[in-house]
Write an enzyme that holds these catalytic residues in place. Structure first.
Site, PDB file in Angstrom:
ATOM      1  N   LYS A 271      -2.639 -28.229  -1.259  1.00  0.00           N
ATOM      2  CA  LYS A 271      -2.117 -26.913  -1.665  1.00  0.00           C
ATOM      3  C   LYS A 271      -0.600 -26.907  -1.909  1.00  0.00           C
ATOM      4  O   LYS A 271      -0.119 -26.351  -2.889  1.00  0.00           O
ATOM      5  CB  LYS A 271      -2.456 -25.884  -0.575  1.00  0.00           C
ATOM      6  CG  LYS A 271      -2.135 -24.461  -0.928  1.00  0.00           C
ATOM      7  CD  LYS A 271      -3.226 -23.865  -1.767  1.00  0.00           C
ATOM      8  CE  LYS A 271      -2.955 -22.433  -2.138  1.00  0.00           C
ATOM      9  NZ  LYS A 271      -4.117 -21.845  -2.825  1.00  0.00           N
TER      10      LYS A 271
ATOM     11  N   GLU B 227      -1.343 -39.387  13.039  1.00  0.00           N
ATOM     12  CA  GLU B 227      -1.354 -38.343  12.003  1.00  0.00           C
ATOM     13  C   GLU B 227      -1.279 -36.930  12.562  1.00  0.00           C
ATOM     14  O   GLU B 227      -0.959 -35.996  11.844  1.00  0.00           O
ATOM     15  CB  GLU B 227      -2.608 -38.488  11.117  1.00  0.00           C
ATOM     16  CG  GLU B 227      -3.951 -38.148  11.763  1.00  0.00           C
ATOM     17  CD  GLU B 227      -4.565 -39.297  12.566  1.00  0.00           C
ATOM     18  OE1 GLU B 227      -3.826 -40.228  12.936  1.00  0.00           O
ATOM     19  OE2 GLU B 227      -5.782 -39.250  12.835  1.00  0.00           O
TER      20      GLU B 227
ATOM     21  N   CYS C 143      -7.701 -45.702  15.791  1.00  0.00           N
ATOM     22  CA  CYS C 143      -8.805 -45.361  16.691  1.00  0.00           C
ATOM     23  C   CYS C 143     -10.061 -46.153  16.306  1.00  0.00           C
ATOM     24  O   CYS C 143     -10.065 -47.367  16.401  1.00  0.00           O
ATOM     25  CB  CYS C 143      -9.015 -43.849  16.714  1.00  0.00           C
ATOM     26  SG  CYS C 143      -9.996 -43.290  18.104  1.00  0.00           S
ATOM     27  N   TYR C 144     -11.114 -45.506  15.803  1.00  0.00           N
ATOM     28  CA  TYR C 144     -12.305 -46.275  15.408  1.00  0.00           C
ATOM     29  C   TYR C 144     -11.927 -47.365  14.398  1.00  0.00           C
ATOM     30  O   TYR C 144     -12.461 -48.477  14.436  1.00  0.00           O
ATOM     31  CB  TYR C 144     -13.358 -45.340  14.796  1.00  0.00           C
ATOM     32  CG  TYR C 144     -14.610 -46.072  14.348  1.00  0.00           C
ATOM     33  CD1 TYR C 144     -15.649 -46.321  15.233  1.00  0.00           C
ATOM     34  CD2 TYR C 144     -14.736 -46.544  13.030  1.00  0.00           C
ATOM     35  CE1 TYR C 144     -16.786 -47.019  14.827  1.00  0.00           C
ATOM     36  CE2 TYR C 144     -15.864 -47.233  12.623  1.00  0.00           C
ATOM     37  CZ  TYR C 144     -16.892 -47.471  13.526  1.00  0.00           C
ATOM     38  OH  TYR C 144     -18.007 -48.155  13.128  1.00  0.00           O
TER      39      TYR C 144
ATOM     40  N   GLY D  90     -13.156 -42.171  13.614  1.00  0.00           N
ATOM     41  CA  GLY D  90     -14.493 -41.685  13.275  1.00  0.00           C
ATOM     42  C   GLY D  90     -15.287 -41.431  14.530  1.00  0.00           C
ATOM     43  O   GLY D  90     -14.910 -41.904  15.612  1.00  0.00           O
TER      44      GLY D  90
ATOM     45  N   HIS E 160      -3.643 -41.377  17.657  1.00  0.00           N
ATOM     46  CA  HIS E 160      -3.633 -40.794  16.306  1.00  0.00           C
ATOM     47  C   HIS E 160      -2.217 -40.420  15.860  1.00  0.00           C
ATOM     48  O   HIS E 160      -1.719 -39.365  16.254  1.00  0.00           O
ATOM     49  CB  HIS E 160      -4.530 -39.547  16.285  1.00  0.00           C
ATOM     50  CG  HIS E 160      -5.977 -39.864  16.421  1.00  0.00           C
ATOM     51  ND1 HIS E 160      -6.795 -40.057  15.334  1.00  0.00           N
ATOM     52  CD2 HIS E 160      -6.741 -40.078  17.516  1.00  0.00           C
ATOM     53  CE1 HIS E 160      -8.019 -40.353  15.748  1.00  0.00           C
ATOM     54  NE2 HIS E 160      -8.007 -40.367  17.069  1.00  0.00           N
TER      55      HIS E 160
ATOM     56  N   ASP F 100      -3.906 -21.203  -7.584  1.00  0.00           N
ATOM     57  CA  ASP F 100      -4.595 -22.375  -8.121  1.00  0.00           C
ATOM     58  C   ASP F 100      -4.976 -22.199  -9.592  1.00  0.00           C
ATOM     59  O   ASP F 100      -4.696 -23.063 -10.425  1.00  0.00           O
ATOM     60  CB  ASP F 100      -5.842 -22.700  -7.291  1.00  0.00           C
ATOM     61  CG  ASP F 100      -5.507 -22.857  -5.824  1.00  0.00           C
ATOM     62  OD1 ASP F 100      -4.323 -23.080  -5.525  1.00  0.00           O
ATOM     63  OD2 ASP F 100      -6.405 -22.735  -4.976  1.00  0.00           O
TER      64      ASP F 100
END
Ligand code: XMP
Length: 530
Positions: free
Chosen positions: A386, A188, A99-100, A72, A186, A244
């Site tokens: 998606k 991710e 991280c944060y 964050g 990170h 969608d």
């Protein structure tokens, strides 16, 4: 990962998805928090983002297998810095702070965080003390993506480092007895080597998830939930021809069969064959009650003489709502309106499940429907990304060509037929566009490109055909590669494909004597020309 602004963006609330095993991401405002959820789901483990301060009691009810505290933009010592409920550390649920999320974990447990004097941003070689646990199968050294100002200086008593970098002695940390971990980098983002493996180790190894979440189970769950919610009422579903809304319609059709009425507005601004394809798919194959509203002349009349792109968008948006509203009124007992809102839209708009409908970015809301239509909203895709929606569509029996179709803007060909719109111009554009798409399919490139289309330019130029001079239209071809449509690169199409496109268009589309290729990236250009 700090965002540009220090303001927290609101996070989605926990939602009532009833799954056997799930991991929650407590969102402290990182721009990559959504990516964490995505990576976890790649392990067939359901994952959703929740507010950073979701009470421990609520978390206990949801009963997740693990918690991930995202990064964050704030500093733990900053005024009003976001804090988790400290009770979460006593739940016995495995926790990974990133991280944060790591800093706030260590601070809560009695550690000290220092304000970094220099921001560390970019790749750093990370040395792993032991390739076990969180680092199972990860080499002793790998590149980790850092993006932080603060870092943990003094670890809480029970914590010890399990990896470091040149500038960060506590790049990864672990509690001595509890399953609580922290990463300063990170995992991710793709820049971190083996980041997916690290998250998989947490989710499967440490949290003990078996990875059984399947889209087919999700379909069954949604079908049951839809039946319960809808009861004996009728649901209206707006079809656009895109992925969608088609998946929503297919799902509704599976769940409530003849209680769904689909409305497809043919605005005359569609691609070649699009209207017929929708008709074929939904009234022939799915046998839904399909209302095709032929509003071509209404739209074209309203757009007559209009050249300004924003003006075109406004007119199309307004007329669409009017036409839709009129048709919807003709459907008796309709109580619900189904929409294809996806998870990223929900997160971006900070929507809550009990709150108002997620608002799609203002720029892209043409083709959207306002709340004043007076229906209760149903958004069966609001927990999905998606690619999960595509998977769902395939499982529901929608054809591949529909599932993989490039996105198409709400205002349709109106923003690709530059300047004034007329039916002959639209027809020219449809033919040229169909050739572009066909050649990409033939070259096996369609799925490598995220969006491709033709644009009819308001430009005439001199050409020569046989012995005659011509003075005809020009077509631009646009093909882009992009992850999120916010930025994009022009696709480096092979010359022979460009040549085939150009030759076919100038040979077979009457009124076009010139083809150009758009080599602009976004930014500074946009994907569409208008
Ligand atoms: P731009 O042109 O802004 O487009 O780079 C980014 C993506 O959004 C689509 N787009 C729209 N979609 N209504 C929509 O539903 C709109 O008014 C609209 N304008 C652009 C565009 O096709 C691309 O995928």
């Amino acid at each position: 990962m700090p965002a540009n602004s220090t303001m927290m963006k609101p996070a989605a609330q926990a939602i009532g998805v009833n799954v056997a095993e799930q991991v929650l991401v407590l969102d402290f405002g990182s721009q990559t928090a959504q990516l964490i959820a995505r990576r976890v789901r790649e392990n067939n483990v359901f994952c959703q983002m929740v507010r950073h301060d979701l009470p421990a009691s609520r978390i206990r009810e949801i009963n997740p297998k693990g918690l991930i505290l995202s990064g964050g933009p704030a500093s733990v010592y900053g005024k009003g810095s976001p804090q988790p409920d400290p009770e979460i550390f006593n739940l016995g649920i495995p926790i990974l702070g990133i991280c944060y999320g790591m800093q706030v974990t260590c601070q809560t447990q009695g550690g000290q965080v220092t304000a970094g004097h220099t921001r560390e941003f970019g790749n750093a070689p990370c040395r792993v003390f032991s390739s076990t646990g969180l680092f199972e199968g990860v080499p002793a050294e790998f590149q980790a993506w850092m993006s932080h100002g603060d870092q943990v200086r003094d670890l809480p008593e029970e914590f010890s480092p399990i990896a470091n970098t040149e500038t960060c002695p506590n790049a990864a940390v672990k509690h001595s007895t509890l399953p609580i971990y922290g990463l300063q980098f990170h995992p991710e983002v793709t820049h971190t080597e083996h980041g997916s493996r690290l998250l998989a180790n947490f989710v499967k190894g440490i949290c003990g998830c078996r990875g059984t979440w399947k889209i087919s189970d999700f379909i069954e769950q949604e079908v049951a939930a839809l039946r319960k919610r809808v009861g004996s009422n009728r649901v209206i579903c707006g079809l656009s021809g895109g992925v969608d809304s088609s998946v929503v319609a297919a799902l509704l059709s599976r769940a409530i069969g003849d209680q769904v009425s689909c409305i497809f507005v043919d605005n005359g601004l569609l691609r070649q064959g699009e209207s017929d394809q929708v008709r074929e798919q939904f009234s022939d194959h799915f046998k839904t009650d399909l209302h095709v509203v032929d509003a071509k002349s209404r739209f074209l009349d309203e757009l007559k003489w209009v050249k300004d792109p924003q003006q075109k968008r406004k007119i199309i948006g307004r007329v669409f709502i009017e036409v839709f509203r009129h048709e919807a009124k003709s459907i008796p007992n309709a109580r619900f309106l189904a929409q294809g809102t996806l998870y990223p839209d929900v997160i971006e708009s900070g929507g809550s499940p009990d709150g108002p409908a997620a608002v799609i970015k203002a720029h892209h809301n043409v083709g959207g429907l306002p709340e004043e239509l007076g229906f209760e909203l149903i958004e069966p895709l609001r927990d999905l990304f998606k690619d999960e929606v595509r998977q769902m569509g395939l499982e529901l029996g929608l054809p591949e060509h529909l599932i993989w179709r490039h996105p198409f803007p709400g205002p349709g060909l109106a923003v690709r037929c530059l300047g004034e719109i007329t039916e002959p111009k639209l027809e020219t554009l449809r033919q040229a566009d169909a050739i572009v798409i066909d050649e990409l399919h033939r070259a096996g490139l369609y799925r490598k490109i995220q969006q491709a289309f033709a644009v009819l330019l308001p430009v005439q130029s001199v050409g020569v055909m046989g012995d005659d001079r011509t003075y005809e239209d020009a077509v631009a071809v646009r093909c882009v590669q992009t992850d999120d449509f916010m930025t994009a690169d022009w696709y480096h199409l092979p010359y022979d494909v460009l040549q085939k496109i150009s030759t076919r268009i100038t040979n077979s589309v009457r009124g076009v004597n010139r083809v150009v290729y758009d080599i602009s990236s976004k930014p500074p250009s946009t994907i569409e020309w208008e």
